[in-house]
Motif scaffolding. Structure first.
Motif, PDB file in Angstrom:
ATOM      1  N   GLN A   6       8.852   9.507  28.588  1.00 55.87           N
ATOM      2  CA  GLN A   6       9.572   9.085  27.407  1.00 55.87           C
ATOM      3  C   GLN A   6      10.173   7.694  27.645  1.00 55.87           C
ATOM      4  O   GLN A   6      10.716   7.423  28.709  1.00 55.87           O
ATOM      5  CB  GLN A   6      10.683  10.084  27.099  1.00 55.87           C
ATOM      6  CG  GLN A   6      10.174  11.493  26.879  1.00 55.87           C
ATOM      7  CD  GLN A   6      11.306  12.487  26.947  1.00 55.87           C
ATOM      8  OE1 GLN A   6      12.468  12.118  26.882  1.00 55.87           O
ATOM      9  NE2 GLN A   6      10.969  13.740  27.083  1.00 55.87           N
ATOM     10  N   PRO A 109      12.208  20.200  36.794  1.00 63.35           N
ATOM     11  CA  PRO A 109      13.034  19.702  35.691  1.00 63.35           C
ATOM     12  C   PRO A 109      14.336  19.081  36.174  1.00 63.35           C
ATOM     13  O   PRO A 109      14.979  19.584  37.096  1.00 63.35           O
ATOM     14  CB  PRO A 109      13.292  20.954  34.844  1.00 63.35           C
ATOM     15  CG  PRO A 109      13.085  22.102  35.759  1.00 63.35           C
ATOM     16  CD  PRO A 109      12.041  21.671  36.743  1.00 63.35           C
ATOM     17  N   ARG A 111      17.218  19.105  34.959  1.00 62.31           N
ATOM     18  CA  ARG A 111      18.416  19.948  34.851  1.00 62.31           C
ATOM     19  C   ARG A 111      18.637  20.768  36.119  1.00 62.31           C
ATOM     20  O   ARG A 111      19.763  21.170  36.401  1.00 62.31           O
ATOM     21  CB  ARG A 111      18.310  20.869  33.627  1.00 62.31           C
ATOM     22  CG  ARG A 111      17.176  21.859  33.679  1.00 62.31           C
ATOM     23  CD  ARG A 111      16.998  22.581  32.348  1.00 62.31           C
ATOM     24  NE  ARG A 111      18.099  23.485  32.054  1.00 62.31           N
ATOM     25  CZ  ARG A 111      18.287  24.077  30.864  1.00 62.31           C
ATOM     26  NH1 ARG A 111      17.460  23.795  29.854  1.00 62.31           N
ATOM     27  NH2 ARG A 111      19.269  24.907  30.679  1.00 62.31           N
ATOM     28  N   SER A 289      11.979  27.943  37.057  1.00 65.73           N
ATOM     29  CA  SER A 289      12.289  26.570  36.639  1.00 65.73           C
ATOM     30  C   SER A 289      11.399  25.565  37.343  1.00 65.73           C
ATOM     31  O   SER A 289      10.929  24.603  36.736  1.00 65.73           O
ATOM     32  CB  SER A 289      13.759  26.237  36.921  1.00 65.73           C
ATOM     33  OG  SER A 289      14.613  26.914  36.049  1.00 65.73           O
ATOM     34  N   GLY A 325       7.619  21.985  30.095  1.00 67.13           N
ATOM     35  CA  GLY A 325       7.889  20.749  29.376  1.00 67.13           C
ATOM     36  C   GLY A 325       7.976  19.578  30.333  1.00 67.13           C
ATOM     37  O   GLY A 325       7.940  19.743  31.557  1.00 67.13           O
ATOM     38  N   ASP A 329      12.875  15.374  30.833  1.00 65.06           N
ATOM     39  CA  ASP A 329      13.622  15.697  29.624  1.00 65.06           C
ATOM     40  C   ASP A 329      14.718  16.705  29.977  1.00 65.06           C
ATOM     41  O   ASP A 329      14.417  17.795  30.475  1.00 65.06           O
ATOM     42  CB  ASP A 329      12.674  16.275  28.579  1.00 65.06           C
ATOM     43  CG  ASP A 329      13.359  16.535  27.249  1.00 65.06           C
ATOM     44  OD1 ASP A 329      14.613  16.528  27.192  1.00 65.06           O
ATOM     45  OD2 ASP A 329      12.646  16.757  26.254  1.00 65.06           O
ATOM     46  N   PRO A 330      15.991  16.396  29.741  1.00 66.89           N
ATOM     47  CA  PRO A 330      17.063  17.330  30.092  1.00 66.89           C
ATOM     48  C   PRO A 330      16.950  18.697  29.417  1.00 66.89           C
ATOM     49  O   PRO A 330      17.550  19.665  29.886  1.00 66.89           O
ATOM     50  CB  PRO A 330      18.332  16.595  29.630  1.00 66.89           C
ATOM     51  CG  PRO A 330      17.955  15.151  29.631  1.00 66.89           C
ATOM     52  CD  PRO A 330      16.512  15.109  29.228  1.00 66.89           C
ATOM     53  N   ALA A 331      16.206  18.790  28.317  1.00 69.07           N
ATOM     54  CA  ALA A 331      16.064  20.067  27.623  1.00 69.07           C
ATOM     55  C   ALA A 331      15.012  20.969  28.260  1.00 69.07           C
ATOM     56  O   ALA A 331      14.946  22.166  27.955  1.00 69.07           O
ATOM     57  CB  ALA A 331      15.705  19.827  26.153  1.00 69.07           C
ATOM     58  N   THR A 332      14.196  20.435  29.145  1.00 65.27           N
ATOM     59  CA  THR A 332      13.103  21.212  29.744  1.00 65.27           C
ATOM     60  C   THR A 332      13.650  22.280  30.681  1.00 65.27           C
ATOM     61  O   THR A 332      14.488  22.004  31.531  1.00 65.27           O
ATOM     62  CB  THR A 332      12.143  20.277  30.504  1.00 65.27           C
ATOM     63  OG1 THR A 332      11.486  19.428  29.568  1.00 65.27           O
ATOM     64  CG2 THR A 332      11.095  21.070  31.270  1.00 65.27           C
ATOM     65  N   THR A 333      13.128  23.499  30.523  1.00 66.16           N
ATOM     66  CA  THR A 333      13.569  24.619  31.361  1.00 66.16           C
ATOM     67  C   THR A 333      12.582  24.948  32.472  1.00 66.16           C
ATOM     68  O   THR A 333      12.925  25.688  33.397  1.00 66.16           O
ATOM     69  CB  THR A 333      13.762  25.877  30.501  1.00 66.16           C
ATOM     70  OG1 THR A 333      12.537  26.175  29.798  1.00 66.16           O
ATOM     71  CG2 THR A 333      14.890  25.676  29.494  1.00 66.16           C
TER      72      THR A 333
END
Length: 493
Positions: A6, A109, A111, A289, A325, A329-333
């Motif tokens: 991104q 990820p 996160r 994860s 994902g 991306d911080p939303a990726t799990t």
């Protein structure tokens, strides 16, 4: 067309400026000029080239480390601890950029990777506090003798790290060797070398030249480190075949070896366990994860037949939270597997499990999002009706594949739990403390959770038995293993 990271993430991605070999306090070109390209396993995007060390480069790095050791061993424990604490501060300060770098480079990820920075910094602080605890003892021999022991650093220690947590392993496994007064050479994982290089840029200048060193390379580099006569100890986080090769390579120089290797770890649930809590523990312990790419993952789940169906249904619901994902991306799990080779290996095991008669409950295929087409993504996969004789049940997959067993006879269940070559971790679920403690003594594993899974606790010894490794880390045992004991006897006659 290759999917790019991104744009907003690309702008934030802090790639290491230096791509060479870091030793003796400065950066060096490889002697043969070889650089190898690194690509993001999630997008296929090039992350640039990294210097590849050969045996000559290893010789240079070792000689620089020996010079650094001569200075570092004379540095007071308090001063060593202070520098380790400063290194921990820098790790926390740059946590996000290091996590983002690992996410792009190894596919986990962000996160989850952001937690790795805190784990690594805490480990540095823990060993900084233990620097003054590298002590000997006195031995009473009567009035004519004074006898005491002292602990001394070994010399130059090499750490060969795994690709699933590149930055965290580089940081956390540096604490004990440096606190004990050794010089350190880190070999970054060949699949994901970038965060180790960035770490050298950040904390390398803190230490006297030659104390903290980082080299990248493949098999030639690793073999040269293991065989080098002036390397006193080698620590590995990696596969069983690599561990065995290191043991063979270390024979001639009789060096110390610490090995954290693979696992085929069991989660055992007794009839009185809460099905929903067991399901949460099973999914957490599987480390979906980061696509199950963890030696400690509880990839075999043994459910008593009275709660089997309820737990299995709950597991299927739980895994829906893990959606492949883009890892930056911080939303990726759930991220990607680290390489095409690992992706193909996992897919072969999924096919094998079906051919062996295991029941595919969910997953079993690659991600269907077209934006992930250039990455190595596999959905969370759960098999039921698995039997102990299946290869699915016996071999480490190192991927997002969970195998579920049904049991009714405790003796047969424990026999199946122990009837594998591995013995790293295990998780036991019951409200009966007697049953829990008895089972903990019967399971052949080095690290046991009772009514829990997955978590490590600073100061507790982590390591396995059987082919899961040698030695213990993350504790004072790791620190002491970076030293040698010397006895001094004074005659008072």
């Amino acid at each position: 067309m290759i999917n790019r990271l991104q744009p907003s993430v690309t702008e934030r991605l802090r790639l290491p400026i230096n791509r060479g070999l870091y030793y003796g306090g400065s950066w060096h070109e490889p002697e043969d000029g070889v650089y190898v390209e690194t690509r993001s396993p999630a997008s296929g995007e090039s992350l640039g080239e990294t210097a590849w060390a050969d045996s000559v480069d290893v010789d240079h790095a070792v000689e620089a480390a020996r010079e650094g050791f001569r200075v570092w061993r004379e540095t007071t424990p308090v001063a060593r601890g202070a520098l380790l604490r400063e290194a921990a501060r820098l790790v926390r300060q740059h946590a996000e950029e290091l996590a983002l770098l690992d996410a792009a480079d190894c596919g986990n990820p962000i996160r989850e990777m952001i937690k790795d920075a805190e784990i690594g910094a805490t480990a540095l602080e823990y060993f900084a506090g233990l620097a003054t605890e590298v002590k000997g003892y006195t031995v009473p021999l009567g009035p004519d003798h004074l006898n005491f022991t002292i602990r001394e650093p070994l010399g130059v220690i090499a750490r060969i790290n795994a690709y699933n947590h590149p930055f965290m392993f580089a940081v956390s496994r540096a604490g004990a060797p440096l606190a004990a007064g050794n010089a350190l050479i880190i070999k970054s994982p060949e699949q994901a070398p970038l965060s180790s290089l960035r770490l050298a840029e950040l904390i390398g200048p803190l230490f006297p030249p030659g104390v903290f060193n980082v080299v990248s390379g493949g098999r030639t580099c690793g073999e040269a480190l293991v065989a080098h006569p002036h390397i006193a100890k080698v620590g590995l986080i990696g596969s069983v075949p690599t561990g065995k090769a290191i043991l063979r390579g270390a024979v001639d120089s009789m060096k110390k070896v610490t090995l954290e290797l693979g696992g085929k770890n069991a989660l055992i649930a007794y009839p009185d366990a809460d099905p929903d809590k067991v399901a949460v523990g099973a999914v957490r312990g599987m480390n979906f994860s980061w696509c199950g790419q963890s030696c400690g993952s509880t990839s075999r789940v043994f459910l008593h037949d009275s709660i089997h169906d309820a737990v299995l249904d709950a597991i299927v619901k739980q895994v829906k939270a893990f959606v492949p994902g883009i890892p930056t991306d911080p939303a990726t799990t759930m991220g990607s597997l680290v390489s095409e080779a690992q992706f193909n290996k996992v897919m072969r095991f999924i096919t094998l499990g079906q051919s062996e008669g295991a029941r595919l409950v969910t997953g079993g295929n690659s991600a269907d999002d077209p934006h992930l087409g250039n990455g190595y993504f596999i959905k969370p996969t759960v098999f039921a009706d698995v039997t102990p004789a299946m290869r699915l049940a016996r071999e480490e997959i190192f991927g997002p594949v969970l195998s579920v067993f049904k049991w009714s006879d405790e003796v047969e269940m424990l026999r199946a739990v122990n009837d594998v070559d591995y013995g790293l971790t295990a998780s036991i679920w019951t409200h009966d403390i007697n049953k829990a403690l008895r089972t903990a003594t019967q399971v052949e594993a080095g690290y046991i959770w009772i009514n829990g899974s997955g978590k490590h606790f600073v100061g507790t010894p982590f390591g396995g038995c059987k082919q899961s490794g040698l030695g213990r880390e993350e504790s004072i045992e790791e620190l002491l293993d970076c030293t040698q004991l010397k006895n001094v006897n004074i005659s008072l006659e």
